[in-house]
Design an enzyme around this catalytic site. Sequence first.
Site, PDB file in Angstrom:
ATOM      1  N   CYS A 126       0.822  -1.215   0.000  1.00 42.60           N
ATOM      2  CA  CYS A 126       0.000   0.000   0.000  1.00 42.60           C
ATOM      3  C   CYS A 126       0.854   1.263   0.000  1.00 42.60           C
ATOM      4  CB  CYS A 126      -0.938  -0.007   1.205  1.00 42.60           C
ATOM      5  SG  CYS A 126      -2.137  -1.366   1.173  1.00 42.60           S
ATOM      6  N   THR A 127       2.014   1.201   0.631  1.00 47.94           N
ATOM      7  CA  THR A 127       2.926   2.343   0.616  1.00 47.94           C
ATOM      8  C   THR A 127       3.327   2.685  -0.815  1.00 47.94           C
ATOM      9  OG1 THR A 127       3.779   1.847   2.832  1.00 47.94           O
ATOM     10  CG2 THR A 127       5.175   3.187   1.407  1.00 47.94           C
TER      11      THR A 127
END
Length: 223
Positions: A57-58
């Site tokens: 997700c980063t």
Amino acid sequence: MNRGPSPTQENPCPSSSAISPPDFVQDSTQGQIKFHEWIGNSWAVLFSHPKNFTPVCTTELGEVSKIKQEFDKRNVKVIGLSVDPVKDHERWAKDIEETQGAKLNFPLLADADKKVSNLYGMIHPNASDTMTVRSVFVIGPDKKVKLTITYPPSTGRNFDEILRVIDSLQLTAQYKVATPVNWENGQDCIVLTSVSNDDAKKLFPKGFTEVKPYLRTTPQPNR
């Protein structure tokens, strides 16, 4: 793979273009968001994350920050969601900027109470955590859901594909065409089978090619 919400959830959002996405009011990294009001007359992409400080997700949040101008020029607002409070979002945003080279430039909803996640049917009924919260919703200016996708935790989303689908959705909302397999913006389109040849001559002045009576191609009409 698309997944419908649990029938036991209150006012879930089905994966149907005939249904409006539920409205909500929720805090974000850019203040309180009243969702339908925030969308206004734009298109919108809502994409969700299981929790903060997760590696896949980063990279996704960094990528969307880098290509946000591509959404802007299509009149598309982007908004993320993660099942953590705003103060943790702000800490995560620093990591995103440090590791991905891009500052978070769109709102990230704080869904610590899982209100939005449950309202949109993002969490599987028997899930013991929030790891299934990996959904994408494309919403039109008519406040209708046009596309839903749910990704597994291990697979990063392809935002080039999401932009490609938006190009198709916006085109086919204006013209009586569909887009063929692997279509890219600028390529030939397919004339809808509901359009007669006589009408096609009027609608598509660039002409069309009849491969089969049910398969007719025409240059992209808005190019």
